[in-house]
Design a protein around this motif. Structure first.
Motif, PDB file in Angstrom:
ATOM      1  N   GLY A 195      86.703   8.665  37.833  1.00  9.45           N
ATOM      2  CA  GLY A 195      86.023   8.678  36.325  1.00  9.45           C
ATOM      3  C   GLY A 195      85.624   7.053  36.076  1.00  9.45           C
ATOM      4  O   GLY A 195      84.447   6.880  35.533  1.00  9.45           O
ATOM      5  N   VAL A 196      86.179   6.044  36.423  1.00 13.52           N
ATOM      6  CA  VAL A 196      85.650   4.727  36.174  1.00 13.52           C
ATOM      7  C   VAL A 196      84.930   4.234  37.110  1.00 13.52           C
ATOM      8  O   VAL A 196      83.823   3.725  36.798  1.00 13.52           O
ATOM      9  N   TRP A 197      85.020   4.735  38.413  1.00 15.56           N
ATOM     10  CA  TRP A 197      84.036   4.692  39.331  1.00 15.56           C
ATOM     11  C   TRP A 197      82.571   5.365  39.127  1.00 15.56           C
ATOM     12  O   TRP A 197      81.384   4.609  38.820  1.00 15.56           O
ATOM     13  N   CYS A 198      82.575   6.462  38.427  1.00  8.89           N
ATOM     14  CA  CYS A 198      81.513   7.145  37.843  1.00  8.89           C
ATOM     15  C   CYS A 198      80.711   6.541  36.588  1.00  8.89           C
ATOM     16  O   CYS A 198      79.578   6.129  36.633  1.00  8.89           O
ATOM     17  N   VAL A 199      81.560   5.975  35.566  1.00  3.82           N
ATOM     18  CA  VAL A 199      80.942   5.273  34.525  1.00  3.82           C
ATOM     19  C   VAL A 199      80.502   4.103  34.650  1.00  3.82           C
ATOM     20  O   VAL A 199      79.272   3.696  34.371  1.00  3.82           O
ATOM     21  N   GLY A 200      81.329   3.325  35.731  1.00  7.58           N
ATOM     22  CA  GLY A 200      80.902   2.001  36.075  1.00  7.58           C
ATOM     23  C   GLY A 200      79.430   2.115  36.811  1.00  7.58           C
ATOM     24  O   GLY A 200      78.663   1.401  36.723  1.00  7.58           O
ATOM     25  N   GLN A 201      79.115   3.021  37.747  1.00  7.53           N
ATOM     26  CA  GLN A 201      77.953   3.063  38.419  1.00  7.53           C
ATOM     27  C   GLN A 201      76.827   3.249  37.555  1.00  7.53           C
ATOM     28  O   GLN A 201      75.794   2.873  37.901  1.00  7.53           O
ATOM     29  N   LEU A 202      76.891   3.743  36.312  1.00  4.23           N
ATOM     30  CA  LEU A 202      75.838   3.906  35.316  1.00  4.23           C
ATOM     31  C   LEU A 202      75.165   2.396  34.966  1.00  4.23           C
ATOM     32  O   LEU A 202      74.214   2.046  34.706  1.00  4.23           O
ATOM     33  N   PHE A 203      76.078   1.328  35.328  1.00  2.00           N
ATOM     34  CA  PHE A 203      75.596  -0.094  35.031  1.00  2.00           C
ATOM     35  C   PHE A 203      75.614  -1.088  36.217  1.00  2.00           C
ATOM     36  O   PHE A 203      74.550  -1.916  36.450  1.00  2.00           O
ATOM     37  N   THR A 204      76.333  -0.610  37.260  1.00  2.00           N
ATOM     38  CA  THR A 204      76.276  -1.507  38.235  1.00  2.00           C
ATOM     39  C   THR A 204      75.009  -1.554  39.133  1.00  2.00           C
ATOM     40  O   THR A 204      74.626  -2.255  39.892  1.00  2.00           O
ATOM     41  N   GLY A 205      74.659  -0.238  39.546  1.00  2.00           N
ATOM     42  CA  GLY A 205      73.300   0.038  40.024  1.00  2.00           C
ATOM     43  C   GLY A 205      72.097  -0.800  39.508  1.00  2.00           C
ATOM     44  O   GLY A 205      71.557  -1.485  40.291  1.00  2.00           O
ATOM     45  N   ALA A 206      72.018  -0.621  38.251  1.00  2.00           N
ATOM     46  CA  ALA A 206      70.972  -1.181  37.567  1.00  2.00           C
ATOM     47  C   ALA A 206      71.190  -2.611  37.596  1.00  2.00           C
ATOM     48  O   ALA A 206      70.263  -3.693  37.609  1.00  2.00           O
ATOM     49  N   TRP A 207      72.199  -3.205  37.582  1.00  2.00           N
ATOM     50  CA  TRP A 207      72.914  -4.564  37.499  1.00  2.00           C
ATOM     51  C   TRP A 207      72.256  -5.375  38.864  1.00  2.00           C
ATOM     52  O   TRP A 207      72.033  -6.528  39.046  1.00  2.00           O
ATOM     53  N   SER A 208      72.575  -4.515  39.979  1.00  3.25           N
ATOM     54  CA  SER A 208      72.157  -4.891  41.443  1.00  3.25           C
ATOM     55  C   SER A 208      70.750  -5.176  41.339  1.00  3.25           C
ATOM     56  O   SER A 208      70.156  -5.814  42.322  1.00  3.25           O
ATOM     57  N   ASP A 209      69.925  -4.269  40.481  1.00  2.00           N
ATOM     58  CA  ASP A 209      68.532  -4.566  40.615  1.00  2.00           C
ATOM     59  C   ASP A 209      68.001  -5.694  39.815  1.00  2.00           C
ATOM     60  O   ASP A 209      66.849  -6.433  40.048  1.00  2.00           O
ATOM     61  N   ARG A 210      68.943  -6.469  39.072  1.00  2.00           N
ATOM     62  CA  ARG A 210      68.502  -7.755  38.491  1.00  2.00           C
ATOM     63  C   ARG A 210      69.249  -8.862  39.196  1.00  2.00           C
ATOM     64  O   ARG A 210      68.714  -9.972  39.139  1.00  2.00           O
ATOM     65  N   VAL A 211      70.433  -8.726  39.967  1.00  5.09           N
ATOM     66  CA  VAL A 211      71.137  -9.893  40.421  1.00  5.09           C
ATOM     67  C   VAL A 211      71.207  -9.765  41.884  1.00  5.09           C
ATOM     68  O   VAL A 211      71.633 -10.876  42.615  1.00  5.09           O
ATOM     69  N   GLY A 212      70.751  -8.713  42.592  1.00  6.49           N
ATOM     70  CA  GLY A 212      71.064  -8.498  43.825  1.00  6.49           C
ATOM     71  C   GLY A 212      72.105  -7.772  44.407  1.00  6.49           C
ATOM     72  O   GLY A 212      73.017  -7.569  43.633  1.00  6.49           O
ATOM     73  N   ARG A 213      71.892  -7.359  45.434  1.00  7.91           N
ATOM     74  CA  ARG A 213      72.975  -6.500  45.992  1.00  7.91           C
ATOM     75  C   ARG A 213      74.511  -7.210  46.413  1.00  7.91           C
ATOM     76  O   ARG A 213      75.290  -6.656  46.388  1.00  7.91           O
ATOM     77  N   LYS A 214      74.079  -8.290  47.402  1.00  5.36           N
ATOM     78  CA  LYS A 214      75.129  -8.922  48.138  1.00  5.36           C
ATOM     79  C   LYS A 214      76.539  -9.394  47.141  1.00  5.36           C
ATOM     80  O   LYS A 214      77.729  -9.217  47.537  1.00  5.36           O
TER      81      LYS A 214
END
Length: 420
Positions: free
Chosen positions: A283-302
């Motif tokens: 559940g936390v994994w699910c909700v978190g991914q709504l933000f982390t995927g887009a976040w990686s578009d801004r700050v990078g993947r690594k």
């Protein structure tokens, strides 16, 4: 969101972008939720069926359903990636849903553990074909600029369904027993997934070809399978670092699926409480991914991959050291947060690094190594638990996750221009 614009019509080029392909993208998000639900129906119930219904005493025997699932899924991922580059996406998606139909019936009627193993072979085929294909199709549709966001939405839908279904089946089992009622959800998921895919999903391979023809990729366009396999496995330091991180990340997931429910049961928790804990992590994994995927578009993947792997290790160490619903719930939240940082970002990094002509094959190779660890991890966890105890298995995977984060920090080159 960028690039050119929506679904292709006769005589026009496909148009890339999330907004431009929103209807098909949203449909695929919904279908991937059904894919996740097929796994979620097992998360709470099968470890308990193994011990309480079929009388399996050895933890190694209890985790055999994960071994069967992981071996089949990893090989199917590899075949799916290559096949979708050759025959298209939609035929593979439909085949994946066809093999899903018998799964809940096998689990309901199983007279022995062998039937459960057979159901999980089919589940591995289903997940390898359907989840891989929905990932590839979303990458096709959105183009490069919002890849992290797209994959965050994809993985959030899938693992949100895993979480909700694990919670629902735990509650159903607490009131009606372990069989058959919890598996009625799986019957509905399989029917809906097959119907929606057959009637409404459109082929997206043309979008990948369009991107290949209109963008300047930084990698070689050679799409021979052996060349791509070698790149994704060892020759390309970034892709190989991503593959090993995916492998270790799924060792965490395999542990959460096969061993942690037994640890919670040994700690005296009820079936319903185990179901809640089994739901918190995805559940936390699910909700978190709504933000982390887009976040990686801004700050990078690594940075996200490195931090997520280390956080998962710390969280597992907490769960190994603690006892009781409260501390275990905190650990489950932290594991979910770490996985949310890692999961969509790893696949986005593969999509960044791979040439559009061989991207689906590269995704298949990555998912091969990622899901192979369901086999290795389940066996290792079961052997550790039998030889020592359940907590020893948790400690081992905690250490592996931290080491994996260090490997990413040392070997991976940033794949997204924003994070370069």
């Amino acid at each position: 969101m960028t690039a050119t614009a929506g679904p292709a019509t006769a005589g026009t080029a496909p148009r890339l972008g999330l907004r431009q392909n929103l209807a098909q993208f949203s449909l695929l998000v919904g279908i991937n939720a059904l894919v996740g639900g097929m796994v979620g129906q097992e998360r709470t119930i099968l470890p308990l069926l193994a011990t309480r219904t079929f009388g399996l005493a050895a933890f190694t025997a209890t985790t055999t359903f994960i071994v069967a699932f992981g071996a089949t899924k990893s090989l199917t991922n590899l075949a799916t990636g290559a096949l979708t580059d050759r025959v298209g996406r939609k035929p593979i998606l439909l085949a994946g849903w066809l093999v899903a139909v018998p799964i809940p019936f096998l689990l309901i009627w199983a007279p022995n553990w062998g039937w459960v193993i057979a159901a999980n072979v089919l589940l591995g085929l289903n997940q390898g074909m359907t989840w891989s294909t929905t990932v590839i199709m979303k990458i096709d549709l959105v183009g490069p600029a919002r890849r992290g966001l797209a994959l965050g939405l994809n993985e959030a839908s899938g693992y949100g369904a895993v979480s909700l279904t694990a919670l629902a089946t735990g509650a159903i089992a607490a009131h009606h027993g372990l069989r058959p009622e919890p598996f009625y959800l799986g019957i509905a998921f399989a029917g809906l997934g097959l119907g929606l895919s057959a009637l409404f999903v459109r082929e997206t391979h043309g979008h990948a070809r369009h991107e290949a023809n209109t963008t300047r990729a930084q990698t070689d366009a050679n799409d021979r399978f052996g060349v791509v396999f070698a790149r994704a496995t060892w020759r390309d330091p970034t892709l190989s670092a991503v593959s090993q991180a995916g492998l270790v990340n799924n060792a965490v997931d395999g542990l959460a699926w096969g061993i942690l429910p037994l640890l919670f049961a040994a700690g005296g928790l009820s079936v319903e409480a185990i179901g809640v804990l089994a739901a918190i992590y995805p559940g936390v994994w699910c909700v978190g991914q709504l933000f982390t995927g887009a976040w990686s578009d801004r700050v990078g993947r690594k940075p996200l991959i490195t931090a997520g792997m280390i956080l998962q290790g710390i969280a597992l160490a907490l769960m190994a050291a603690a006892t009781g619903f409260g501390p275990w719930a905190v650990g489950a939240v932290l594991i979910g947060a770490g996985t949310a940082l890692v999961y969509p970002t790893l696949i986005a990094a593969v999509g960044d690094r791979a040439h559009p002509r061989w991207r689906a094959t590269a995704v298949g190779v990555y998912r091969l190594w990622r899901d192979t660890v369901y086999v290795v991890g389940a066996l290792l966890s079961g052997i550790d638990a039998d030889a020592f105890d359940l907590r020893a298995a948790v400690w081992v995977v905690a250490a592996l996750s931290i080491v994996s984060g260090v490997v990413v920090a040392a070997r991976m080159t940033e794949t997204h221009p924003t994070g370069g």
